[in-house]
Design an enzyme around this catalytic site. Structure first.
Site, mmCIF file in Angstrom:
data_model
loop_
_atom_site.group_PDB
_atom_site.id
_atom_site.type_symbol
_atom_site.label_atom_id
_atom_site.label_comp_id
_atom_site.label_asym_id
_atom_site.label_seq_id
_atom_site.Cartn_x
_atom_site.Cartn_y
_atom_site.Cartn_z
ATOM 1 N N CYS A 1 0.808 -1.226 0.000
ATOM 2 C CA CYS A 1 0.000 0.000 0.000
ATOM 3 C C CYS A 1 0.841 1.275 0.000
ATOM 4 C CB CYS A 1 -0.933 0.001 1.202
ATOM 5 S SG CYS A 1 -1.953 -1.469 1.284
ATOM 6 N N ASN B 1 -9.917 -0.956 -0.060
ATOM 7 C CA ASN B 1 -8.462 -0.797 -0.080
ATOM 8 C C ASN B 1 -7.927 -1.320 -1.411
ATOM 9 O OD1 ASN B 1 -5.704 -0.959 0.286
ATOM 10 N ND2 ASN B 1 -5.808 -1.951 2.291
ATOM 11 N N HIS C 1 -3.914 6.862 2.455
ATOM 12 C CA HIS C 1 -4.197 5.520 1.958
ATOM 13 C C HIS C 1 -5.573 5.116 2.491
ATOM 14 C CE1 HIS C 1 -4.060 1.421 0.932
ATOM 15 N NE2 HIS C 1 -3.848 0.965 2.147
HETATM 16 N N1 ACO Z 1 -17.712 -9.855 9.177
HETATM 17 C C1 ACO Z 1 -18.117 -10.134 10.429
HETATM 18 N N2 ACO Z 1 -17.267 -10.381 11.438
HETATM 19 C C2 ACO Z 1 -15.949 -10.322 11.176
HETATM 20 C C3 ACO Z 1 -15.449 -10.030 9.891
HETATM 21 C C4 ACO Z 1 -16.397 -9.804 8.863
HETATM 22 N N3 ACO Z 1 -16.039 -9.510 7.596
HETATM 23 N N4 ACO Z 1 -14.100 -10.046 9.927
HETATM 24 C C5 ACO Z 1 -13.760 -10.327 11.193
HETATM 25 N N5 ACO Z 1 -14.858 -10.501 11.955
HETATM 26 C C6 ACO Z 1 -14.949 -10.812 13.376
HETATM 27 C C7 ACO Z 1 -13.686 -11.432 13.901
HETATM 28 O O1 ACO Z 1 -13.707 -12.816 13.678
HETATM 29 C C8 ACO Z 1 -13.759 -11.073 15.376
HETATM 30 O O2 ACO Z 1 -14.573 -11.991 16.032
HETATM 31 P P1 ACO Z 1 -14.121 -12.567 17.480
HETATM 32 O O3 ACO Z 1 -14.059 -11.344 18.373
HETATM 33 O O4 ACO Z 1 -15.222 -13.521 17.778
HETATM 34 O O5 ACO Z 1 -12.776 -13.189 17.229
HETATM 35 C C9 ACO Z 1 -14.481 -9.721 15.392
HETATM 36 O O6 ACO Z 1 -15.110 -9.597 14.093
HETATM 37 C C10 ACO Z 1 -13.536 -8.548 15.581
HETATM 38 O O7 ACO Z 1 -12.404 -8.717 14.762
HETATM 39 P P2 ACO Z 1 -11.209 -7.708 14.785
HETATM 40 O O8 ACO Z 1 -10.119 -8.233 13.909
HETATM 41 O O9 ACO Z 1 -10.861 -7.316 16.180
HETATM 42 O O10 ACO Z 1 -11.890 -6.442 14.092
HETATM 43 P P3 ACO Z 1 -11.272 -5.010 13.926
HETATM 44 O O11 ACO Z 1 -12.169 -4.041 14.545
HETATM 45 O O12 ACO Z 1 -9.802 -4.965 14.263
HETATM 46 O O13 ACO Z 1 -11.402 -4.805 12.340
HETATM 47 C C11 ACO Z 1 -9.991 -4.854 10.384
HETATM 48 C C12 ACO Z 1 -10.719 -5.666 11.449
HETATM 49 C C13 ACO Z 1 -11.043 -4.113 9.578
HETATM 50 C C14 ACO Z 1 -9.232 -5.802 9.482
HETATM 51 C C15 ACO Z 1 -9.035 -3.848 11.051
HETATM 52 O O14 ACO Z 1 -8.278 -4.503 12.015
HETATM 53 C C16 ACO Z 1 -8.099 -3.167 10.084
HETATM 54 O O15 ACO Z 1 -8.500 -2.353 9.275
HETATM 55 N N6 ACO Z 1 -6.781 -3.428 10.213
HETATM 56 C C17 ACO Z 1 -5.749 -2.747 9.442
HETATM 57 C C18 ACO Z 1 -5.752 -3.141 8.019
HETATM 58 C C19 ACO Z 1 -4.671 -2.367 7.293
HETATM 59 O O16 ACO Z 1 -4.575 -1.161 7.364
HETATM 60 N N7 ACO Z 1 -3.800 -3.047 6.557
HETATM 61 C C20 ACO Z 1 -2.682 -2.381 5.927
HETATM 62 C C21 ACO Z 1 -2.882 -2.161 4.511
HETATM 63 S S1 ACO Z 1 -3.241 -3.605 3.582
HETATM 64 C C22 ACO Z 1 -1.901 -3.930 2.532
HETATM 65 O O17 ACO Z 1 -0.843 -3.436 2.672
HETATM 66 C C23 ACO Z 1 -2.135 -4.926 1.409
#
Ligand code: ACO
Length: 330
Positions: free
Chosen positions: A116, A286, A255
């Site tokens: 990214c 993204n 980003h």
């Molecule tokens: N639908 C429903 N529930 C979901 C989903 C979904 N699509 N995905 C995950 N969950 C669940 C999980 O299983 C978890 O359940 P649990 O508590 O029973 O284990 C719960 O939702 C919470 O999951 P978290 O991972 O804590 O959710 P979070 O609020 O952290 O959001 C996310 C997840 C959106 C991925 C976030 O962490 C994020 O944006 N992270 C950064 C991503 C990023 O910036 N990446 C860098 C760039 S990408 C690149 O370089 C290619």
């Protein structure tokens, strides 16, 4: 002594595939809800490239728009820098494929792999080449077909990503263009975001395919916090190196990974910053290296970025890698 050469952005372009994949569509594919996706990420829909539409095709389309805006013919282009983590193939580079389809007969080119943060890495490298006087212009492209490396059975990742391309034309100028660029990587955290197989470490085999190791894997929760802190630091340092303060920034183009990350960075940067942020992640999700140049091009087209504006771009992604860049718009 001759006057310094600056690298200015003189054209921007973008391309989004026609097919829209909504959160409602994803509800039918994996165990998720529109409400979860919207509240956790801000994403409502994303674009998905056609089966016969590739990273090079999308990059070419975005480039054509950027060149038109820059009033440059393909034959005038001297260099093509392509940021992508989803190249058409390992080699030849996507830059070579775009060079051919564009008809950029005089250009050299190569790909930059920095997930990214790739577009800002490419902009920095191309900008330095222009500022050195070695080349007078460069096409800088971010293009991705992430749908090809998305595990459509994994709700943890498949709701986040989309396809598209953006491009910018850099040209030598006697007025400031790129005012500062701050880049960084931390390979100690490489496992947080990766496509584990397909390279020489884990060559493609029946086993790697069975284990779904050719798809993007992400430690989302762990990445989130680091993303906020790193983007904040990169933004602050880039602003300081440009000799500016946060108040001087007219438009921020981050980003577009997650609305909550953007809001957290903007809030920590200062009061009123969020109102200056350009967002389109609700429509694209993204798109990795394509994210910033698509947003940049849309912001220009919408009249949100104007001559004289100081534009802050800030990115974070796999590597881990990050960047902050301040550009003064011509
Ligand atoms: N639908 C429903 N529930 C979901 C989903 C979904 N699509 N995905 C995950 N969950 C669940 C999980 O299983 C978890 O359940 P649990 O508590 O029973 O284990 C719960 O939702 C919470 O999951 P978290 O991972 O804590 O959710 P979070 O609020 O952290 O959001 C996310 C997840 C959106 C991925 C976030 O962490 C994020 O944006 N992270 C950064 C991503 C990023 O910036 N990446 C860098 C760039 S990408 C690149 O370089 C290619």
């Amino acid at each position: 002594m001759s006057a310094p050469i600056h690298a200015a952005i003189v054209g921007t372009g973008h391309y989004a595939p026609a097919r829209v994949l909504t959160n409602a569509d994803l509800e039918k594919m994996v165990d998720t809800t529109d409400e979860w996706i919207r509240t956790r990420t801000g994403i409502r829909e994303r674009r998905i490239a056609a089966d016969n539409e590739f990273t090079s095709d999308m990059g070419t389309a975005a480039s054509r728009m950027a060149l038109e805006q820059a009033r440059l013919a393909p034959e005038d282009v001297e260099a093509i820098y392509v940021a992508t983590c989803t190249p058409d193939m390992f080699f030849p580079s996507t830059a070579c494929l775009i060079q051919a389809t564009l008809g950029a007969k005089r250009a050299y080119g190569f790909d930059i792999s920095s997930a990214c943060a790739g577009f800002l890495m490419a902009l920095d490298a191309a900008g330095a080449a222009v500022e050195s006087g070695r080349i007078r212009n460069a096409l800088v492209i971010g293009s991705e077909k992430l749908s090809a490396v998305t595990d459509w059975t994994s709700r943890n990742t498949c709701v986040l990503f989309g396809d598209g391309a953006g491009a910018a034309v850099l040209k030598a100028s006697d007025r400031p263009g790129i005012r500062s660029s701050l880049l960084g990587v931390d390979g100690n955290l490489a496992e947080f975001l990766s496509i584990p197989a397909g390279g020489c470490r884990q060559p493609t085999s029946e086993e790697t395919v069975r284990q779904r190791l050719h798809y993007m894997h992400m430690a989302g929760r762990e990445t989130f916090k680091i993303a906020v802190n790193t983007m904040l630091g990169a933004a602050q340092e880039a602003i300081a190196r440009a000799g500016l303060t946060v108040a001087d920034v007219d438009v921020m183009v981050p980003h577009q990974a997650n609305l909550r990350i953007v809001e957290a960075v903007a809030k920590r940067l200062g009061e009123g910053v969020m109102e200056r942020v350009f967002l389109n992640l609700d429509r694209y999700g993204n798109t990795s290296a394509a994210s910033i140049p698509i947003a940049l091009s849309e912001a220009v087209a919408a009249g949100k970025i104007r001559s004289g504006n100081k534009v802050l771009m800030v990115a974070f992604g796999g590597g881990l890698s990050w960047g902050g860049t301040v550009v003064e718009w011509l």
